[in-house]
Design an enzyme around this catalytic site. Structure first.
Site, PDB file in Angstrom:
ATOM      1  N   TYR A  12      24.001   8.605 -41.617  1.00 10.69           N
ATOM      2  CA  TYR A  12      24.565   9.415 -42.557  1.00 10.69           C
ATOM      3  C   TYR A  12      26.152   9.125 -42.966  1.00 10.69           C
ATOM      4  O   TYR A  12      26.847   9.576 -43.981  1.00 10.69           O
ATOM      5  CB  TYR A  12      24.789  10.852 -42.531  1.00 10.69           C
ATOM      6  CG  TYR A  12      22.943  11.458 -42.221  1.00 10.69           C
ATOM      7  CD1 TYR A  12      22.120  10.874 -42.308  1.00 10.69           C
ATOM      8  CD2 TYR A  12      22.964  12.866 -41.591  1.00 10.69           C
ATOM      9  CE1 TYR A  12      20.749  11.155 -42.135  1.00 10.69           C
ATOM     10  CE2 TYR A  12      21.812  13.200 -41.345  1.00 10.69           C
ATOM     11  CZ  TYR A  12      20.678  12.351 -41.607  1.00 10.69           C
ATOM     12  OH  TYR A  12      19.372  12.977 -41.605  1.00 10.69           O
ATOM     13  N   LEU A  53      13.544  22.100 -48.547  1.00  6.33           N
ATOM     14  CA  LEU A  53      13.571  22.577 -49.932  1.00  6.33           C
ATOM     15  C   LEU A  53      12.625  21.557 -50.794  1.00  6.33           C
ATOM     16  O   LEU A  53      12.761  21.422 -52.142  1.00  6.33           O
ATOM     17  CB  LEU A  53      14.964  22.712 -50.459  1.00  6.33           C
ATOM     18  CG  LEU A  53      15.914  23.352 -49.673  1.00  6.33           C
ATOM     19  CD1 LEU A  53      17.161  23.323 -50.029  1.00  6.33           C
ATOM     20  CD2 LEU A  53      15.479  24.760 -49.066  1.00  6.33           C
ATOM     21  N   ILE A  88      16.619  22.958 -41.687  1.00  9.33           N
ATOM     22  CA  ILE A  88      17.994  22.320 -41.731  1.00  9.33           C
ATOM     23  C   ILE A  88      18.178  22.084 -43.289  1.00  9.33           C
ATOM     24  O   ILE A  88      18.636  20.706 -43.457  1.00  9.33           O
ATOM     25  CB  ILE A  88      18.314  21.086 -40.904  1.00  9.33           C
ATOM     26  CG1 ILE A  88      17.135  20.219 -40.969  1.00  9.33           C
ATOM     27  CG2 ILE A  88      18.563  21.628 -39.404  1.00  9.33           C
ATOM     28  CD1 ILE A  88      17.519  18.806 -40.190  1.00  9.33           C
ATOM     29  N   LYS A 117      20.103  20.772 -46.428  1.00  9.19           N
ATOM     30  CA  LYS A 117      21.214  20.278 -46.856  1.00  9.19           C
ATOM     31  C   LYS A 117      21.794  21.167 -47.952  1.00  9.19           C
ATOM     32  O   LYS A 117      21.364  21.350 -49.135  1.00  9.19           O
ATOM     33  CB  LYS A 117      21.172  19.017 -47.329  1.00  9.19           C
ATOM     34  CG  LYS A 117      22.271  18.361 -47.681  1.00  9.19           C
ATOM     35  CD  LYS A 117      22.530  17.986 -49.107  1.00  9.19           C
ATOM     36  CE  LYS A 117      23.663  17.108 -49.326  1.00  9.19           C
ATOM     37  NZ  LYS A 117      23.848  16.840 -50.880  1.00  9.19           N
ATOM     38  N   ASN A 156      21.038  29.796 -49.032  1.00 10.60           N
ATOM     39  CA  ASN A 156      20.347  29.405 -47.959  1.00 10.60           C
ATOM     40  C   ASN A 156      20.320  30.534 -46.729  1.00 10.60           C
ATOM     41  O   ASN A 156      19.139  30.729 -46.013  1.00 10.60           O
ATOM     42  CB  ASN A 156      20.352  27.979 -47.571  1.00 10.60           C
ATOM     43  CG  ASN A 156      20.227  26.981 -48.548  1.00 10.60           C
ATOM     44  OD1 ASN A 156      19.603  27.463 -49.824  1.00 10.60           O
ATOM     45  ND2 ASN A 156      20.545  25.998 -48.524  1.00 10.60           N
TER      46      ASN A 156
HETATM   47  P1  NAP Z   1      16.747  19.451 -48.817  1.00  9.42           P
HETATM   48  O1  NAP Z   1      17.472  20.261 -47.542  1.00  9.42           O
HETATM   49  O2  NAP Z   1      15.181  19.787 -49.120  1.00  9.42           O
HETATM   50  O3  NAP Z   1      17.374  19.502 -50.098  1.00  9.42           O
HETATM   51  C1  NAP Z   1      18.922  19.200 -50.340  1.00  9.42           C
HETATM   52  C2  NAP Z   1      19.021  19.414 -51.912  1.00  9.42           C
HETATM   53  O4  NAP Z   1      18.789  20.909 -52.393  1.00  9.42           O
HETATM   54  C3  NAP Z   1      20.444  18.928 -52.232  1.00  9.42           C
HETATM   55  O5  NAP Z   1      20.375  18.221 -53.464  1.00  9.42           O
HETATM   56  C4  NAP Z   1      21.035  20.410 -52.305  1.00  9.42           C
HETATM   57  O6  NAP Z   1      22.320  20.379 -53.490  1.00  9.42           O
HETATM   58  C5  NAP Z   1      19.891  21.343 -52.876  1.00  9.42           C
HETATM   59  N1  NAP Z   1      20.002  22.593 -52.592  1.00  9.42           N
HETATM   60  C6  NAP Z   1      20.423  23.398 -51.382  1.00  9.42           C
HETATM   61  N2  NAP Z   1      20.459  24.528 -51.444  1.00  9.42           N
HETATM   62  C7  NAP Z   1      20.319  24.944 -52.427  1.00  9.42           C
HETATM   63  C8  NAP Z   1      20.184  26.158 -53.194  1.00  9.42           C
HETATM   64  N3  NAP Z   1      20.158  27.252 -52.499  1.00  9.42           N
HETATM   65  N4  NAP Z   1      19.775  26.311 -54.624  1.00  9.42           N
HETATM   66  C9  NAP Z   1      19.598  25.075 -55.246  1.00  9.42           C
HETATM   67  N5  NAP Z   1      19.640  23.761 -54.642  1.00  9.42           N
HETATM   68  C10 NAP Z   1      19.919  23.686 -53.312  1.00  9.42           C
HETATM   69  O7  NAP Z   1      16.804  17.847 -48.504  1.00  9.42           O
HETATM   70  P2  NAP Z   1      17.455  16.799 -47.488  1.00  9.42           P
HETATM   71  O8  NAP Z   1      18.817  16.692 -47.472  1.00  9.42           O
HETATM   72  O9  NAP Z   1      16.682  15.638 -47.613  1.00  9.42           O
HETATM   73  O10 NAP Z   1      16.965  17.494 -45.911  1.00  9.42           O
HETATM   74  C11 NAP Z   1      17.785  18.398 -45.128  1.00  9.42           C
HETATM   75  C12 NAP Z   1      18.463  17.831 -44.103  1.00  9.42           C
HETATM   76  O11 NAP Z   1      17.298  17.051 -43.299  1.00  9.42           O
HETATM   77  C13 NAP Z   1      19.200  16.479 -44.251  1.00  9.42           C
HETATM   78  O12 NAP Z   1      20.705  16.916 -45.135  1.00  9.42           O
HETATM   79  C14 NAP Z   1      19.395  15.932 -42.943  1.00  9.42           C
HETATM   80  O13 NAP Z   1      20.361  16.575 -42.245  1.00  9.42           O
HETATM   81  C15 NAP Z   1      17.943  16.170 -42.617  1.00  9.42           C
HETATM   82  N6  NAP Z   1      17.075  14.893 -42.791  1.00  9.42           N
HETATM   83  C16 NAP Z   1      16.454  14.154 -41.825  1.00  9.42           C
HETATM   84  C17 NAP Z   1      15.747  12.885 -42.043  1.00  9.42           C
HETATM   85  C18 NAP Z   1      15.050  12.262 -40.874  1.00  9.42           C
HETATM   86  O14 NAP Z   1      14.462  11.302 -41.129  1.00  9.42           O
HETATM   87  N7  NAP Z   1      15.230  12.869 -39.651  1.00  9.42           N
HETATM   88  C19 NAP Z   1      15.465  12.653 -43.205  1.00  9.42           C
HETATM   89  C20 NAP Z   1      15.923  13.550 -44.276  1.00  9.42           C
HETATM   90  C21 NAP Z   1      16.689  14.549 -44.207  1.00  9.42           C
HETATM   91  P3  NAP Z   1      23.658  20.422 -53.035  1.00  9.42           P
HETATM   92  O15 NAP Z   1      23.843  19.249 -51.955  1.00  9.42           O
HETATM   93  O16 NAP Z   1      24.436  20.182 -54.252  1.00  9.42           O
HETATM   94  O17 NAP Z   1      23.998  21.847 -52.429  1.00  9.42           O
END
Ligand code: NAP
Length: 278
Positions: A55, A194, A232, A234, A244
């Site tokens: 990251y 999400l 978790i 983001k 959240n």
């Molecule tokens: P996510 O958490 O499903 O979605 C993040 C998106 O949702 C961002 O655009 C965020 O916007 C928005 N958001 C967050 N809270 C919100 C709310 N209350 N209302 C409206 N929009 C909201 O997606 P992700 O980042 O893919 O997954 C979460 C975490 O999982 C990652 O950050 C990472 O730490 C981990 N991850 C791990 C892997 C792996 O291979 N192990 C893969 C993917 C992700 P803003 O940023 O503008 O708040």
């Protein structure tokens, strides 16, 4: 409904000592912003932060932790070793580099990010065992492991496998992996909980959100918690971070849970060619 002020860190349930709602940081790469997001989350009550070598923000995550007024030992900090760093020596060297960037003596959880590229169960996991024995990592995790990879890892690693971090949300329920994790006594951590925003567009989730007067995001996070899964999400700014966190106060009823369980979809939002399911 419990107000944000009433929601404290103690309100967040834990799974084997891991707070079940954490902050994701993928793509939070602007250093100043990332420091602020992490510090804001910790001040809001979050005690679990998820990052990864890939990251490119471990230094900023560490600075955010340092900026918040909470002791290191009250936090659960997780990072991941990238797939090109999974040869034995590279695991040992780059894990230490991660600790340096994060500014900590240990992490609570170190994951194998993907079972791909330089991943070799014997070699990679021997290095994770060594870091575990040295106390540099409190727990060993895997990520993106299907039941087959989990079985091999469980038979290879000497330390327990603490968690498997996988994509999981109401449109990708991953029943087969959750069942395998249950059998091996491995915690499930939901990434992209999400569905990277797609939960907003699902009519069943919209309806439950309307019924409880909460966001669709909160519905998805409460559903995961009901399943015993750690999430978790983001979030970058205060508004999303707080929204959240408020999911901790949302109690879904049996009807809501049945509706969410009944969503028949396979909407995978993270799907690289090297994913073991491809
Ligand atoms: P996510 O958490 O499903 O979605 C993040 C998106 O949702 C961002 O655009 C965020 O916007 C928005 N958001 C967050 N809270 C919100 C709310 N209350 N209302 C409206 N929009 C909201 O997606 P992700 O980042 O893919 O997954 C979460 C975490 O999982 C990652 O950050 C990472 O730490 C981990 N991850 C791990 C892997 C792996 O291979 N192990 C893969 C993917 C992700 P803003 O940023 O503008 O708040």
């Amino acid at each position: 409904m419990v107000s944000l002020e009433e929601l404290s860190a103690e309100y967040c349930p834990t799974a084997n000592g891991m707070p079940m709602l954490g902050l994701g940081t993928w793509q939070n790469t602007d250093s100043e912003q990332c420091v602020e997001s992490v510090a804001t989350a910790i001040e809001t009550g979050y005690r679990h932060v998820d990052t990864a070598q890939a990251y490119d923000n471990e230094r900023a995550v560490g600075e955010g932790i340092a900026a918040a007024d909470v002791d290191r030992d009250e936090l659960f900090l997780a990072t991941k070793v990238w797939k090109s760093n999974l040869a034995y020596d590279d695991v040992l060297e780059t894990a230490r580099d991660s600790l340096d960037r994060l500014g900590v003596d240990y992490v609570d959880l170190l994951y194998v990010h993907w079972p791909a590229d330089a991943y070799d169960p014997e070699e990679t996991l021997a290095a994770f065992d060594e870091l575990y024995d040295e106390g540099l990592i409190r727990n060993v995790g895997v990520s993106n492991f299907e039941p087959e990879e989990l079985e091999v890892a469980a038979g290879t690693l000497e330390a327990p496998i603490f968690a498997n971090q996988i994509e999981l949300h109401p449109m990708l329920s991953q029943d087969h992996i959750r069942e395998a994790c249950d059998n091996y006594d491995v915690e499930v951590v939901a990434y992209s909980p999400l569905a990277r925003g797609a939960v907003f567009d699902r009519p069943e989730i919209q309806e439950i959100a309307r019924k409880h007067d909460v966001s669709e995001v909160q519905v998805s996070l409460a559903w995961l918690r009901e399943k015993g899964v750690t999430a978790i999400p983001k979030a970058t700014g205060r508004e999303h971070i707080e929204d959240n966190w408020k999911s901790l106060a949302l109690e879904l009823d049996r009807e809501d849970l049945n509706t969410l369980d009944g969503i028949d979809a396979t909407n995978r939002v993270v799907d690289p060619a090297f994913g073991p399911w491809n």
